[in-house]
Design a protein around this motif. Structure first.
Motif, short mmCIF file in Angstrom:
data_model
loop_
_atom_site.label_atom_id
_atom_site.label_comp_id
_atom_site.label_asym_id
_atom_site.label_seq_id
_atom_site.Cartn_x
_atom_site.Cartn_y
_atom_site.Cartn_z
N VAL A 295 6.40 -1.07 -1.73
CA VAL A 295 6.46 0.39 -1.87
C VAL A 295 5.04 0.97 -1.82
CG1 VAL A 295 6.98 2.30 -3.45
CG2 VAL A 295 8.63 0.44 -3.14
N GLN A 296 4.14 0.41 -2.60
CA GLN A 296 2.78 0.95 -2.68
C GLN A 296 2.00 0.76 -1.38
OE1 GLN A 296 1.04 0.17 -6.88
NE2 GLN A 296 2.74 -1.29 -6.69
N LEU A 297 2.17 -0.40 -0.77
CA LEU A 297 1.46 -0.66 0.48
C LEU A 297 1.99 0.22 1.61
CD1 LEU A 297 1.17 -4.54 0.27
CD2 LEU A 297 -0.73 -2.92 0.25
N THR B 164 2.77 -11.39 0.40
CA THR B 164 4.10 -11.44 1.04
C THR B 164 4.51 -10.05 1.52
OG1 THR B 164 4.78 -13.29 -0.36
CG2 THR B 164 6.53 -12.03 0.70
N ALA B 165 4.31 -9.04 0.67
CA ALA B 165 4.65 -7.67 1.05
C ALA B 165 3.78 -7.20 2.21
CB ALA B 165 4.48 -6.74 -0.15
N ALA C 71 13.11 -2.77 -4.63
CA ALA C 71 11.82 -2.08 -4.75
C ALA C 71 11.17 -2.25 -6.12
CB ALA C 71 12.00 -0.59 -4.45
N ALA C 72 11.90 -2.72 -7.11
CA ALA C 72 11.32 -2.88 -8.44
C ALA C 72 10.89 -4.32 -8.71
CB ALA C 72 12.33 -2.44 -9.51
N GLY C 73 11.13 -5.22 -7.77
CA GLY C 73 10.76 -6.61 -7.96
C GLY C 73 9.30 -6.87 -7.66
N GLY C 74 8.89 -8.13 -7.75
CA GLY C 74 7.49 -8.49 -7.53
C GLY C 74 7.00 -8.11 -6.16
N VAL C 75 7.69 -8.54 -5.12
CA VAL C 75 7.31 -8.21 -3.75
C VAL C 75 7.62 -6.75 -3.44
CG1 VAL C 75 7.69 -8.72 -1.31
CG2 VAL C 75 7.59 -10.58 -2.97
N GLY C 76 8.77 -6.28 -3.88
CA GLY C 76 9.21 -4.93 -3.58
C GLY C 76 8.28 -3.85 -4.12
N ALA C 77 7.78 -4.04 -5.33
CA ALA C 77 6.89 -3.05 -5.93
C ALA C 77 5.59 -2.93 -5.13
CB ALA C 77 6.59 -3.42 -7.38
N TYR C 78 5.08 -4.06 -4.65
CA TYR C 78 3.90 -4.01 -3.79
C TYR C 78 4.24 -3.39 -2.44
CZ TYR C 78 0.94 -6.82 -6.86
OH TYR C 78 0.19 -7.27 -7.90
N ALA D 130 3.51 5.78 5.31
CA ALA D 130 4.94 5.86 5.59
C ALA D 130 5.67 6.70 4.54
CB ALA D 130 5.54 4.46 5.62
N GLN D 131 6.86 7.16 4.91
CA GLN D 131 7.79 7.77 3.97
C GLN D 131 8.67 6.64 3.43
OE1 GLN D 131 8.41 11.20 2.96
NE2 GLN D 131 6.27 11.29 3.64
N VAL D 132 8.66 6.44 2.12
CA VAL D 132 9.27 5.24 1.55
C VAL D 132 10.49 5.57 0.71
CG1 VAL D 132 8.88 3.20 0.12
CG2 VAL D 132 7.01 4.14 1.49
N THR D 133 11.57 4.84 0.97
CA THR D 133 12.78 4.90 0.15
C THR D 133 12.95 3.54 -0.51
OG1 THR D 133 13.85 6.49 1.62
CG2 THR D 133 15.27 5.23 0.13
N GLY D 134 13.07 3.54 -1.83
CA GLY D 134 13.24 2.30 -2.57
C GLY D 134 14.67 2.13 -3.06
#
Length: 225
Positions: free
Chosen positions: A164-166, A133-134, A155-162, A172-176
């Motif tokens: 961030v890493q992907l 999904t991510a 960003a700490a959820g199931g999809v969100g955590a992936y 990319a520069q990532v903000t969670g």
């Protein structure tokens, strides 16, 4: 075989551990001996039948069409249909199917992949739905590019955590965005910046982003814009 079964929609109380017949693979099916099964938000939707659109799109109006819950799976191939060419008995696989909360499950060939040897079955079972999904959000829908500013809400959820890493893997520069209790977690998985939504508003206009992944989907488009 043993399986987690439900006859009606509802909360977790409708789930029961029962003895049921094992699935019989068709010509286009792979029969898997389940070693681990993932749990994601979609399982809750299918268990409760909520929102009602879930029922309308084919999962059963009055009661679940598929009685055994679970969709993400990891295990060993027990048997293959005669049209299967990519897998053979004994292969360790992971992917998606219907009814993974059971000792055996059938999956279509295109929904499986060989399990990486450096992953346990439990780790592999957590990947298929949330990670894909991510990936679809970032690569397919968002068309992410290296150097972009990406905001991941939840960003700490199931999809969100992936996500961030992907996003980091794409350069990319990532903000969670997450709650106070989960800021350290989001930083540990690679976020360059973390916004605690209980104290700060990511939509206050102080920063702009090239791509926003809103995993909850409950913010108006006007706010995100």
């Amino acid at each position: 075989m043993k399986a987690i079964v439900q006859d009606v929609y509802g909360s977790v109380e409708v789930l029961e551990l029962r003895e049921v017949d094992a699935p019989v693979p068709g010509d286009d099916d792979v029969l898997i001996r389940v070693r681990a099964a993932g749990v994601d938000q979609g399982v809750w939707h299918l268990m409760t039948g909520l929102p009602y659109l879930t029922r309308v799109v084919g999962y059963g109006l009055r009661k679940p069409k598929t009685r055994i819950r679970g969709r993400a799976v990891a295990g060993r191939v027990e048997a293959v249909g005669r049209n299967i060419v990519g897998f053979r008995t004994g292969d360790e696989v992971y992917g998606t199917c219907e009814g993974s909360f059971a000792e055996y499950a059938c999956a279509k060939e295109g929904r499986l992949a060989l399990k990486p040897k450096n992953l346990s079955f439990e780790q592999a079972a957590a990947v298929p739905i949330s990670a894909v999904t991510a990936l679809q959000a970032l690569r397919n829908a968002g068309r992410i590019q290296a150097g972009q500013e990406v905001l991941v809400i939840g960003a700490a959820g199931g999809v969100g955590a992936y996500a961030v890493q992907l996003a980091k893997a794409f350069g990319a520069q990532v903000t969670g965005v997450c709650s106070t209790a989960k800021t350290d977690l989001v930083r540990s998985i690679g976020a360059d910046h973390v916004i605690d939504y209980t104290h700060d508003d990511f939509a206050d206009g102080s920063r702009q982003f090239d791509l926003i992944v809103d995993t909850a989907g409950n913010r108006p488009l006007t706010v995100l814009r």
